[in-house]
Design a protein around this motif. Structure first.
Motif, PDB file in Angstrom:
ATOM      1  N   TRP A 145       2.814 -11.357   5.103  1.00  0.00           N
ATOM      2  CA  TRP A 145       1.760 -11.141   4.110  1.00  0.00           C
ATOM      3  C   TRP A 145       1.799 -12.290   3.101  1.00  0.00           C
ATOM      4  O   TRP A 145       2.868 -12.626   2.567  1.00  0.00           O
ATOM      5  CB  TRP A 145       1.949  -9.819   3.365  1.00  0.00           C
TER       6      TRP A 145
ATOM      7  N   GLN B  64      -0.380 -14.003  -0.383  1.00  0.00           N
ATOM      8  CA  GLN B  64      -1.316 -13.757  -1.482  1.00  0.00           C
ATOM      9  C   GLN B  64      -1.897 -15.094  -1.909  1.00  0.00           C
ATOM     10  O   GLN B  64      -1.175 -16.101  -2.006  1.00  0.00           O
ATOM     11  CB  GLN B  64      -0.575 -13.103  -2.657  1.00  0.00           C
TER      12      GLN B  64
ATOM     13  N   SER C  34       6.491  -9.667  -5.706  1.00  0.00           N
ATOM     14  CA  SER C  34       5.315  -8.805  -5.639  1.00  0.00           C
ATOM     15  C   SER C  34       5.732  -7.363  -5.853  1.00  0.00           C
ATOM     16  O   SER C  34       6.815  -6.952  -5.426  1.00  0.00           O
ATOM     17  CB  SER C  34       4.632  -8.962  -4.272  1.00  0.00           C
TER      18      SER C  34
ATOM     19  N   SER D 123       4.179  -4.975  -4.491  1.00  0.00           N
ATOM     20  CA  SER D 123       3.774  -4.257  -3.289  1.00  0.00           C
ATOM     21  C   SER D 123       4.970  -3.994  -2.393  1.00  0.00           C
ATOM     22  O   SER D 123       6.028  -4.617  -2.541  1.00  0.00           O
ATOM     23  CB  SER D 123       2.722  -5.086  -2.524  1.00  0.00           C
TER      24      SER D 123
ATOM     25  N   HIS E 293      -3.154  -7.511  -9.986  1.00  0.00           N
ATOM     26  CA  HIS E 293      -3.052  -7.504  -8.519  1.00  0.00           C
ATOM     27  C   HIS E 293      -4.315  -8.040  -7.851  1.00  0.00           C
ATOM     28  O   HIS E 293      -4.353  -8.194  -6.630  1.00  0.00           O
ATOM     29  CB  HIS E 293      -2.774  -6.093  -8.001  1.00  0.00           C
TER      30      HIS E 293
ATOM     31  N   TYR F 242      -5.481 -11.064  -0.089  1.00  0.00           N
ATOM     32  CA  TYR F 242      -4.253 -10.781   0.649  1.00  0.00           C
ATOM     33  C   TYR F 242      -4.490 -11.114   2.123  1.00  0.00           C
ATOM     34  O   TYR F 242      -5.400 -10.605   2.761  1.00  0.00           O
ATOM     35  CB  TYR F 242      -3.838  -9.318   0.470  1.00  0.00           C
TER      36      TYR F 242
ATOM     37  N   CYS G 144      -2.864 -11.514   6.019  1.00  0.00           N
ATOM     38  CA  CYS G 144      -1.819 -11.115   6.949  1.00  0.00           C
ATOM     39  C   CYS G 144      -1.762 -12.136   8.081  1.00  0.00           C
ATOM     40  O   CYS G 144      -2.804 -12.678   8.487  1.00  0.00           O
ATOM     41  CB  CYS G 144      -2.137  -9.724   7.493  1.00  0.00           C
TER      42      CYS G 144
END
Lengths: 115, 115
Positions: free
Chosen positions: A34, A36, A62, A64, A85, A89, A91
């Motif tokens: 992941w 950002q 993060s 998360s 946030h 994002y 992946c």
């Protein structure tokens, strides 16, 4: 070329809500990641996974969390979303050998906006 | 500390001419380099890569050159086409434990191809 999917593509949500960003790949890749990205900035790694039941934090801190219960699925969860946030994002996945480097393939991304 | 730098935030090139995008890195442990192309609201698309044992890799209109002594790589696109207009990211990685490859990205260069 890897088939990697992310949902939702866009999400606008209020502060304090719990959200889960979905990521799935159909290539049987062991490694998933992941990232950002804020507008005009570089991508930063926030989580990665070597395989089922293995997850590690990336270089950018993060709030998360992630899980890897199945090879093809690598969801990211924010327990309580905040305006900080707000970001894109992304992946990614890769075959992941231990001998030679391999290429990471990216999904389309989720654009998250927290009001 | 920016380990991968793309010092030109934008580049404008005439259609049919050569586009040259540059990238510098500081970590001598990097052994694999990649270029990605990214359209707005989409994930990065892998373009071309090069291992540190090579100094050139070519794929159609795209060629990547690596100068290890200068810690510099460049992407050449020739001839440039309007569809090449996008943001281009340089990324580098070092093969680590268990084949883990954490990509470090530059900030990106926005390429505009003018007709």
């Amino acid at each position: 070329e890897a088939d990697i999917y992310q949902t939702p593509r866009y999400l606008v949500i209020g502060t304090g809500k719990k959200i889960t960003l979905e990521c799935s790949q159909t290539m049987g890749h062991d490694k998933m990641y992941w990232y950002q990205q804020d507008p005009g900035m570089e991508l930063h790694l926030i989580h990665y996974s070597y395989g089922v039941n293995s997850t590690e934090k990336g270089d950018l801190s993060s709030e998360s969390t992630v899980s890897r219960i199945r090879t093809e699925h690598f969801p990211l969860t924010l327990e309580s979303a905040r305006p900080s946030h707000t970001s894109q994002y992304l992946c990614a996945s890769s075959v992941g050998t231990s001998i030679v480097p391999d290429t990471q393939y990216f999904g389309p991304g989720t654009r998250l906006t927290v009001l | 500390d920016q380990q991968v730098k793309q010092n030109s935030p934008s580049l404008s090139v005439q259609e049919g001419r050569i586009s040259i995008l540059n990238c510098d890195y500081t970590n001598s442990m990097f052994d694999y380099f990649l270029w990605y192309k990214k359209y707005p609201a989409e994930g990065p698309t892998f373009l071309i890569s090069i291992s540190s044992i090579k100094d050139k890799n070519e794929d159609g209109r795209f060629t990547v050159f690596l100068n290890k002594s200068a810690k510099h790589l460049s992407l050449h696109i020739v001839p440039s086409q309007p569809g090449d207009s996008a943001v281009y990211f340089c990324a580098a990685s070092a093969l680590g434990r268990w084949g883990a490859q954490k990509l470090v990205f530059g900030q990106g260069t926005r390429l505009t191809i003018n007709p």
